[in-house]
Structures are given as structure tokens and as C-alpha cells.
Design a protein around this motif. Structure first.
Motif, short mmCIF file in Angstrom:
data_model
loop_
_atom_site.label_atom_id
_atom_site.label_comp_id
_atom_site.label_asym_id
_atom_site.label_seq_id
_atom_site.Cartn_x
_atom_site.Cartn_y
_atom_site.Cartn_z
N ASP A 51 0.83 -1.21 0.00
CA ASP A 51 0.00 0.00 0.00
C ASP A 51 0.86 1.26 0.00
O ASP A 51 0.48 2.28 -0.59
CB ASP A 51 -0.94 -0.02 1.20
N LEU A 52 2.02 1.16 0.65
CA LEU A 52 2.96 2.28 0.62
C LEU A 52 3.43 2.50 -0.82
O LEU A 52 3.46 3.62 -1.32
CB LEU A 52 4.14 1.99 1.54
N VAL A 53 3.76 1.40 -1.50
CA VAL A 53 4.21 1.50 -2.89
C VAL A 53 3.11 2.12 -3.75
O VAL A 53 3.37 3.03 -4.54
CB VAL A 53 4.62 0.12 -3.43
N TYR A 56 2.78 5.97 -3.17
CA TYR A 56 3.78 6.82 -3.82
C TYR A 56 3.77 6.69 -5.34
O TYR A 56 4.10 7.63 -6.05
CB TYR A 56 5.18 6.57 -3.22
N MET A 57 3.34 5.52 -5.84
CA MET A 57 3.15 5.39 -7.30
C MET A 57 2.07 6.36 -7.76
O MET A 57 2.22 7.04 -8.78
CB MET A 57 2.75 3.96 -7.67
N ALA A 58 0.98 6.40 -6.99
CA ALA A 58 -0.11 7.31 -7.35
C ALA A 58 0.36 8.76 -7.30
O ALA A 58 0.04 9.56 -8.19
CB ALA A 58 -1.30 7.10 -6.41
N LEU A 59 1.14 9.08 -6.29
CA LEU A 59 1.66 10.45 -6.20
C LEU A 59 2.59 10.75 -7.38
O LEU A 59 2.54 11.83 -7.96
CB LEU A 59 2.42 10.67 -4.88
N GLN B 106 0.63 17.82 -8.10
CA GLN B 106 -0.05 17.43 -6.86
C GLN B 106 0.68 16.31 -6.13
O GLN B 106 0.68 16.27 -4.90
CB GLN B 106 -1.51 17.01 -7.16
N GLY B 107 1.30 15.42 -6.88
CA GLY B 107 2.02 14.32 -6.23
C GLY B 107 3.15 14.83 -5.36
O GLY B 107 3.31 14.41 -4.21
N ILE B 108 3.92 15.76 -5.90
CA ILE B 108 5.04 16.32 -5.14
C ILE B 108 4.53 17.18 -3.99
O ILE B 108 4.99 17.06 -2.85
CB ILE B 108 5.97 17.13 -6.07
N LEU B 109 3.52 18.00 -4.27
CA LEU B 109 2.98 18.88 -3.22
C LEU B 109 2.39 18.07 -2.08
O LEU B 109 2.60 18.37 -0.91
CB LEU B 109 1.94 19.82 -3.83
N GLN B 110 1.64 17.01 -2.42
CA GLN B 110 1.06 16.19 -1.35
C GLN B 110 2.16 15.50 -0.54
O GLN B 110 2.07 15.42 0.69
CB GLN B 110 0.08 15.15 -1.93
N SER B 111 3.21 15.03 -1.22
CA SER B 111 4.29 14.35 -0.48
C SER B 111 4.96 15.33 0.49
O SER B 111 5.34 14.93 1.59
CB SER B 111 5.31 13.75 -1.45
N ILE B 112 5.07 16.59 0.09
CA ILE B 112 5.68 17.58 1.00
C ILE B 112 4.73 17.87 2.17
O ILE B 112 5.16 17.98 3.32
CB ILE B 112 6.03 18.90 0.25
N PHE B 113 3.43 17.98 1.86
CA PHE B 113 2.43 18.21 2.91
C PHE B 113 2.49 17.07 3.94
O PHE B 113 2.44 17.30 5.16
CB PHE B 113 1.04 18.29 2.27
#
Lengths: 486, 441
Positions: A51-53, A56-59, B106-113
Motif C-alpha cells: 500500500d505504501l508503494v 507513492y506510485m499514485a503520487l 499534486q504528487g510532489i505537493l502532497q508528499s511535501i504536505f
């Protein structure tokens, strides 16, 4: 509409684990006094590895890098990041060495530093280089501290002013202010060059130096830069070269030969190291001999074939960060320089300037602009007329580009150009990509005249649409808060 | 030569011709003739990928990778799960610029959030930024947050990491601030000296806990003294230790900063590392650099964006809170993935393993004549011992067995050793170390 992306904390289930650690092999356990221990466990997700993978894949699918598509973000030099560089920076011989190992056990790393310093000095026409600054802005600040230290050592504490053209990057005045310098703005002429007459009248016995980006932020080579150097030097000041735009002139001209005394480089721009979504970068600083005694500690030195780190330079401004800079980043730049060589670096700059001009030549026509031609590695389009005629702004054009999979140019910079779009295609893009981008600009322009209302709506295809930035700043929500009913 | 320019010679000519130009040189006509280089730069010609890789591999081989490391002092070897490296290597993250275009970032921004949330939770603070260059510059930037025209002095604990002190001194020179060192007593900040040094000219005080010598400082008392004098408490912290130790906020700190390298980043000869910064909400708008906030998009959907940009250099120019632009975003992403992979229990286990191994090693060293602990206060995973013989002899003996020993200290602690133990060190490795120490003395 795509499904809302949950935060990783919202996926947490008490008791789930990703990484397992070995059991403790020590029998007699130590306990710290209770009052030293935290009362509450930190809010971290409890999540299985799969689920972690997927999280971060989705991100990652909601991010856009050079590997995803064209990225003509002006002044950022978003060139391709070669894969070899990544492989080299993952070699255990580099990743697994401690910064405080005995120098005899890190001769390879010190050799990388020594050679890279030498190559960067040659590329910039400087006498000495430090690799310690972590990014361009830290490089600027380091370079300005060298200027400050130099003047102080020469009993000229009264040199408190740094001259900065209006077209400069925001980091320039911010870096100067951090050094305690007073910022004096130098106006630009109508065609975007530094106003030399104004510069002459501003330079004087209180001038510490001039910070110049050359080619400037309009993508034009400051044609009077030799005269400017002369003015500043005659006034007793020093010249700082902002290396953000060095990609235009590698192997073609050198800041040192242009009369600059100190410069920084953005290895994450010109020398192909990836930007990582905002960093880490690397901002080495080069300088002429007169400034080298003040360079940050430590300096790599050669003692009869054995490389060492010298921390005892009496006039050094000190350390600007821990250890020796972003080593694994500048290792990538080193790899790029070895791969490209003197011939390849020159071809890179030629290619960058060729591509920029190819785009400018056609976009000038499409938008009826009277930009100077040829430009260097980038150029600035003004959407002022388009806005006047259709109401469609630079922002609207930028947001429309998103739907075509093109990262927009830098918007509303430099500040001296109204409705600015700053385009830097870089040398690593092929002709088809450039043609596609030119065609896309043409389509957007036509649509602006046909249906301007639609232009205000873009983007429509992206994971989210235009954001409410005012709300974000007015009522800042800067972290996830577990809601009451969870 | 390896060229990353895709054009063929014919294409270059074709492009030039399309602009009615004959040669590349014409593109550079604005550069004064006398400064145009006539010859190639004096660096080697380009090479093929195979040749470059061979050359660099030879350099990598000239570095000794120690399978066993008992040295920390600001750079720590911890276990890095495979999933952390692999997720942080996704090209969309690696090859993106700063997320200016929020719609496609959004992926990068959410990861920073998410990272900001984790840093706030670890430190107990209200707001965190998206990172600065490293732990040393984080401390220096925190000092910058406390600058005021009337308060020009900063106190730094003598027990702080020398790299951090040196960096803060350079920034202080730049800011025209004066630095005073708070003397130590038995490896910890001398509280009597601290209260004597504190007066209304002191803008802030930086004290790290665990400190350079591994000792856990009396943070609660420190906070009381600092606040009584109307000054600001900047707490340096080790993020792994916070899996176990009380948060800086709970101890009364106003700003928490630290080196995030232990959170999934390799030793990498000192960088790139990660400076984390968090503070109470009162100082939120003084934080330097990027900050991500939550908002909504045009359809009312939750989204993330760079916010509070009025602090930053591209808006405020010389009036900005800091000049920082590029930060250590990918390192922050890595730390976020590491913390997610560990979870609250995993992080606590890592911290506890560090604690147990270090205390076991300390106990065993005490049994060897001449290796007594220099300080007797509670410690986390580092401690200082004396050494009965010249320290180089010990280091050489360890190096012969492929062990990087503790860091030899100097000055008042001449011939003492700063040891560090983490979850990577097995009991067997520690027993081997003890055996070698016995043999050489």
C-alpha cells in the motif's frame, strides 16, 4: 473527474507494518528515565509495503518531470538528466563513505572534488572553486561573503552597496540583503539591457560590487558587459556573475574573461543534475586569485600526491554548511562533464541557443512580437497585446499548455516585461518537440481569439484544476489533522 | 563523445537555414569578439558511457567502504529499506522542478504536505517547512528567524556539533550578529553559565539534545531559563531519537531543527542531506523557504499548493525572510517515505535498538582498563570514552579489521573517542570491537 487522493495518514490501520527490524540481540536492556521519553507516539502511518508503494506510485503519476515531457521553464535549464549520472551516484564506493573517514580512505572522492574544481575553474575562467554551497542561492550568498571579506581585509568597510539590475533573479537582492549589503537597483533600457549611463552614475566609493546575470533574464547577452566591468572595477568594486544562465556560453565565452571576479554555477541547471522536485541542487562558487583566500573551509589540497582537506585557512569566511557540499549531486555533474568533454559542452551550449532561436523565430511571428533576434539560450514572450485584444493573460496561456502535456514557461518573470512567459527549451529537445510546442502556442492563440472564455477555464485534463491560492495563504493548513470522528 | 543533443548535422543546418542563418557563430554575434574563445576548453574531450563508467568506477574503488561503522558525529549509518530507495527514485519525482505549476504537481505537493505533517508530529510543533540544505543551515536559518534590530546576540551551546557551530558562525558574520558559546559541564550545557549569559540582548539560544557528545540535555530547565530572559529556544534534535525521546515542543522549545539524514539518506560523503525546521504557530510566517498548504481547486476539490509565498525571495526580493530557493525536496520525500515505511512502532524500535546497542557497548568498554566514559549523564546512541593508548593505534587496529572506529576528538578532549552505535551494529560486531580494544591496549 479523478478520484480524490487520500493522504497517507488516512490509509493507516493500527497494527499494520511495512519494514520489519531485527529483534534486539542485547540481553540486559537499558531504560532511560521516564521524564525523557515522549508521551505520545508520533503521527506516522501504519501501512503495509504494497500500500505504501501504491501510494507513492499514485503520487508520482501526479507529478511532471523532464522524463514526462517538454519542460521549457525559463532560467531553470530543464535539460535531460542522463541515466549514467544516477547510476554513478548510486555506487556504494560513493554512497557508503562517511564524511569523517580518514582522508587516506576517501582518495577517490577527494579526486572527484579536485578534478571537478579544476574543470569548473576552466569552464568559468576562474582561478579557484569551492564545491560547498548547496544550491544557487547559497552560492550567491557565499560569493557575496567573499566580496564582503575582501573589502574588509582591504580596510574598505564603507563599501556597503551592491548594484543589482531590475531584471535580476529575486535571489540576488535577497542574498545581498543577507550579507548586510544595501541593494541599489540599476534600471534597464527599453530593449532590456542594463542602462550603462545609470550604472556609471550609481557606481562609487561605497560600491561593494555589481551582480549580473549574463546572458540576462531576457535571454540577451549584455553587450556592454566589458564596459560595465570597467566601470565597477574603476570604482573599486567587484563583479559577481550569476551563473543561472551559463548554459548559453559553455566553451564559447567565460565569465572570468568578461572581467567577473566571482561566480556561482547551478550544477542542477547547466550540468544536468536533476532538480528532484525542488532540490537538492549544487551551487559551486568560482573566484579570481584575489578572492581565493576567503573561500569556505575546507579546501582540497594535494600533499605530495596524497589529497587532504585543509580546515585551517586563516582568512576563510568559514563553513557555509556541514561537510563538503552536496557530494552525490556534484558527482553527477562531474560525470556529465567527463561524458560531454570540452567538445560536448560547447555543442550543448550551441544546441541550447539554436533551439531557443528556432522557437523564438516562429513564436515572434505568431504573436507579432519585436524581440531581439538572435537571442541566447532563452527568450521572453510578452502576452501584453494578446491580453489587450482578447483578455487572455500569460497565466491563461500557461494553464492551457498544461492540457497539452507541456510544462509552461516561467510566468511573470522578469518583472520588467508585462505578461511575461520565459521560454528555455534547452539543447536536449529534438525538432519534433519544438515544432509541437510552437504549433500548440499557435492553437492557443487562435483559441484566444475564437473563444477567450474557454481559455480562462484551462486546465481541464489535469488531476486538479486551478487552485485557490488566496484561501491557502489566508487560512493556512500546513499539516494533516486527525479529525474528531476518526 | 557522449552527446545529449539529439540533432544530426543535417538537422542543425536545416534549423539554421530556416532562420536564414549560415552558421552557429552567427547566433553568438552579440558576444564581443575579443572574449569569444578561439579554442576548446582545456578539459578532456568527451568519452563514451562505457569509458566514463570505467573511469569513475576506478575512483569509487579508491574509497574504502567500511562494512562496520562506529562513527557518527553528525552523519549516521542506518538501515535504508529497499522500498524507500525505489520509491524515491521515481523519475516523475527526480526530474521535476519546484512545484510551481500545482495542477501537474499534486504528487510532489502532497508528499511535501505529508512530510511537513510528519516533522510537526515528530517535534510536536505546529508548522514545518519543506526543507533547507542540512541540519547546520537549519540551525543558522532558525537564528535568522529570531533576528531583531535590538537583539544582536545569539548563544550556542559548546556541546553542539562543531560543523553546526562553524556554519552558524559564518551566517552570524553575514547577519552581523554576535555569537557567544555557552560552556559545558560534564558534557552538558552548564545551566549556571547559561543563566549568567542570558540577558535582554540575546535573541535566541541554540542547544542540541542529544548533543555532540551523545548526552541528553536538561531541556525543560533550559527552556525555563531562556523564556525567563525573554529569549527564543532553538532546539537541535536527532529525528531517530524522537521515536523515543520527549518532543522539543513538549520540553518548551520554540523552534526545532535538525539533520534529517538519518531518515533514509545514505552517508554519501556528507551530502545531500536534509535540514528540517519546525516551529510554533506564532513564528510560522518567519519560516524560510517553501511551505505547502492545503486548499481547493476550481471544482472545490482538495488540493495542495506552495503557500505563504509573501515570505519568499521571488516576491519580496531584498525583504525576503531568506534567500533560499532550491531546497532538498527529494531528500524530504525520501525522509517521508522512510518514516511511512517505519511507522510509529518501527521508528521507536530503531531508536530503541540504537539505545540498547550503544549502552551495551558502553558497558563492555567500561570493563577495559582506560576506556572509561568521560561523561556520566543519560545518553542516546553516542558517548565519549577515554583511550589509554594513542588513539591512532586504536583506529589503525580497527581499520585493519575493516572497522571504522569512533571519531578521535581533540582540544580539551584530546585522545578521547566519540563512539556511535545504531541498529546496523550487531552484538557480534560490538563484541569484536571490544575484543580488538582489549588486544591493542
Amino acid at each position: 473527474m479523478q478520484q480524490q487522493q487520500k493522504l497517507i495518514f488516512e490509509k493507516s490501520v493500527s497494527g499494520r507494518r511495512c519494514t520489519q527490524l531485527p529483534a534486539c540481540d542485547i540481553e540486559n536492556k537499558t531504560a532511560l528515565p521516564q521524564d525523557l521519553l515522549r508521551e505520545e507516539a508520533p503521527l506516522l502511518p501504519e501501512i503495509a509495503e504494497v500500500d505504501l508503494v501504491r501510494h507513492y506510485m499514485a503520487l508520482s503519476r501526479k507529478a511532471h518531470g523532464v522524463d514526462n515531457g517538454f519542460y521549457p521553464l525559463g532560467s531553470c535549464t530543464m535539460k535531460y538528466n542522463p541515466r549514467l549520472n544516477e547510476e554513478v551516484a548510486a555506487m556504494p564506493g560513493f554512497t557508503d563513505i562517511h564524511p569523517l573517514q580518514p582522508t587516506a580512505s576517501v582518495q577517490g572522492a577527494l579526486k572527484v572534488m579536485q578534478l571537478l574544481q579544476q574543470y569548473l575553474a576552466e569552464i568559468t575562467g576562474m582561478d579557484a572553486v569551492t564545491l560547498q554551497p548547496a544550491a544557487g542561492a547559497q552560492g550567491e550568498w557565499t560569493g557575496l561573503l567573499l566580496i564582503k571579506a575582501y573589502h574588509e581585509a582591504h580596510g574598505e568597510q564603507n563599501r556597503t552597496k551592491i548594484l543589482i539590475p531590475d531584471s535580476a533573479h529575486g535571489t540576488n537582492p535577497a542574498s545581498a540583503a543577507m550579507c548586510g549589503f544595501q541593494v541599489v537597483h540599476v534600471p534597464c533600457t527599453e530593449d532590456g539591457f542594463v542602462d550603462v549611463a545609470a550604472l556609471r552614475s550609481l557606481a562609487g566609493p561605497d560600491t561593494a560590487g555589481l551582480m549580473l546575470t549574463n546572458p540576462n533574464t531576457l535571454g540577451l547577452f549584455e553587450k556592454d558587459s566589458l564596459e560595465m566591468a570597467d566601470i565597477i572595477h574603476k570604482a573599486g568594486g567587484l563583479l559577481y556573475y550569476d551563473g543561472a544562465n551559463l548554459n548559453a556560453i559553455m566553451g564559447i565565452a567565460r565569465p572570468g574573461d568578461l572581467g567577473f571576479d566571482v561566480c556561482h554555477l547551478n550544477l542542477h541547471k547547466t550540468f544536468s543534475t536533476p532538480h528532484g522536485g525542488g532540490g537538492p541542487g549544487s551551487g559551486p562558487v568560482g573566484c579570481k586569485k584575489a578572492l581565493s583566500p576567503y573561500l569556505p573551509n575546507p579546501i582540497v589540497e594535494d600533499e605530495n600526491g596524497q589529497l587532504t582537506l585543509n580546515f585551517d585557512n586563516p582568512n576563510s569566511i568559514g563553513q557555509v554548511k556541514a561537510f563538503y557540499g552536496n557530494f552525490l549531486v556534484y558527482l553527477k555533474a562531474f560525470t556529465y562533464i567527463l561524458s560531454s568533454g570540452a567538445d560536448g559542452l560547447k555543442q550543448a551550449s550551441q544546441g541550447a541557443v539554436l533551439n531557443a532561436n528556432y522557437m523564438l523565430y516562429q513564436l515572434k511571428e505568431i504573436f507579432h512580437l519585436n524581440n531581439t533576434f538572435p537571442c541566447m539560450h532563452e527568450f521572453v514572450l510578452s502576452m501584453e497585446d494578446l491580453k489587450e485584444e482578447t483578455g487572455v493573460s500569460a497565466m491563461d496561456v500557461a494553464k492551457a499548455l498544461l492540457d497539452y502535456g507541456i510544462h509552461p514557461p516561467t510566468m511573470y518573470f522578469p518583472l520588467i516585461v508585462p505578461e511575461a512567459l520565459m521560454v528555455e527549451p534547452t539543447e536536449t529537445e529534438n525538432k519534433e518537440t519544438l515544432d509541437f510546442a510552437i504549433e500548440t502556442f499557435r492553437k492557443i492563440k487562435e483559441e484566444a481569439f475564437a473563444d477567450s472564455a474557454k481559455l480562462h477555464q484551462y486546465p481541464l485534463q489535469t488531476p486538479v484544476r486551478r487552485l485557490d491560492e488566496v484561501q491557502a495563504a489566508r487560512k493556512p493548513i500546513l499539516k494533516y489533522q486527525k479529525s474528531e470522528n476518526q | 563523445m557522449t552527446s545529449y543533443v539529439p540533432h544530426t548535422q543535417e538537422e542543425k543546418q536545416e534549423i539554421l537555414a530556416s532562420m536564414h542563418l549560415n552558421s552557429m557563430e552567427e547566433l553568438f554575434c552579440h558576444i564581443p569578439e575579443q572574449v569569444r574563445l578561439k579554442e576548446l576548453l582545456q578539459i578532456p574531450l568527451g568519452k563514451s558511457e562505457m569509458e566514463v563508467k570505467t573511469q569513475i568506477n576506478a575512483l569509487a574503488q579508491k574509497n574504502k567502504v567500511f562494512p562496520t561503522i562506529f562513527r557518527g558525529a553528525g552523519a549516521y549509518r542506518h538501515f535504508i529499506p529497499a522500498v524507500v530507495k525505489q520509491m524515491a527514485s521515481r523519475e516523475e519525482f527526480v526530474t521535476a522542478y519546484t512545484p510551481y505549476q500545482a495542477e501537474i504537481s499534486q504528487g510532489i505537493l502532497q508528499s511535501i504536505f505529508e512530510y511537513q505533517t510528519m516533522i510537526c508530529s515528530l517535534t510536536g510543533m505546529d508548522a514545518a517547512n519543506a526543507s533547507v540544505y542540512d541540519g547546520a543551515t537549519a540551525a543558522a536559518e532558525a537564528m535568522n528567524m529570531c533576528r531583531s534590530p535590538k537583539k544582536k546576540k545569539v548563544l550556542i551551546a559548546a556541546t553542539a556539533n562543531p560543523q553546526v557551530i562553524a556554519t552558524m558562525q559564518t551566517y552570524a558574520y553575514s547577519f552581523d550578529m554576535e555569537i557567544g558559546l555557552i560552556p559545558q559541564k560534564n558534557g552538558k550545557t552548564d545551566l549556571t553559565a547559561l543563566s549568567q549569559l542570558l540577558d535582554d540582548s540575546i535573541s535566541c539560544v541554540y542547544i542540541a539534545s542529544p548533543n555532540y557528545y551523545g548526552q541528553i540535555e536538561d531541556c525543560g530547565k533550559i527552556a525555563q531559563l531562556i523564556h525567563a530572559a525573554g529569549s527564543i529556544y532553538i532546539a537541535g534534535c536527532n529525528p531517530i531519537s524522537l521515536g523515543l525521546l520527549q518532543t522539543p515542543a513538549a520540553m518548551g522549545a520554540d523552534i526545532a531543527v535538525g539533520e534529517g539524514q538519518p531518515l533514509g539518506l545514505p552517508l554519501g560523503f556528507g551530502g545531500p542531506y536534509l535540514g528540517f525546521m519546525a516551529c510554533k504557530s506564532a513564528m510560522m510566517r518567519k519560516l524560510p523557504g517553501r511551505i505547502v498548504g492545503q486548499t481547493v481547486d476550481a471544482d472545490g476539490k482538495t488540493a495542495y499548493v506552495l503557500t505563504l509565498q509573501a515570505r519568499e525571495q521571488h516576491i519580496r526580493r531584498e525583504k525576503a525572510a531568506s534567500n533560499i530557493c532550491s531546497n532538498q525536496a527529494l531528500c524530504a520525500l525520501t525522509a517521508g517515505i522512510y518514516l511511512a515505511a517505519m511507522g510509529p512502532n518501527g521508528l521507536k524500535e530503531v531508536a530503541n535498538l540504537c539505545l540498547q546497542k550503544a549502552h551495551y557497548a558502553a558497558t563492555e568498554m567500561q570493563k577495559i582498563s582506560g576506556f572509561q566514559l568521560v561523561y556520566d549523564g543519560p545518553f542516546f546512541h553516542e558517548f565519549v570514552t577515554k583511550c589509554p593508548i594513542p588513539v591512532e593505534k586504536v583506529m589503525t587496529a580497527l581499520e585493519e579489521k575493516n572497522i571504522l572506529g569512533g571519531l578521535p576528538l581533540n582540544g580539551a578532549l584530546d585522545n578521547c573517542i566519540l563512539w556511535c552505535f545504531t541498529e546496523c551494529n550487531s552484538k557480534e560486531e560490538i563484541d569484536t570491537l571490544i575484543q580488538i580494544l582489549k588486544e591493542v591496549t
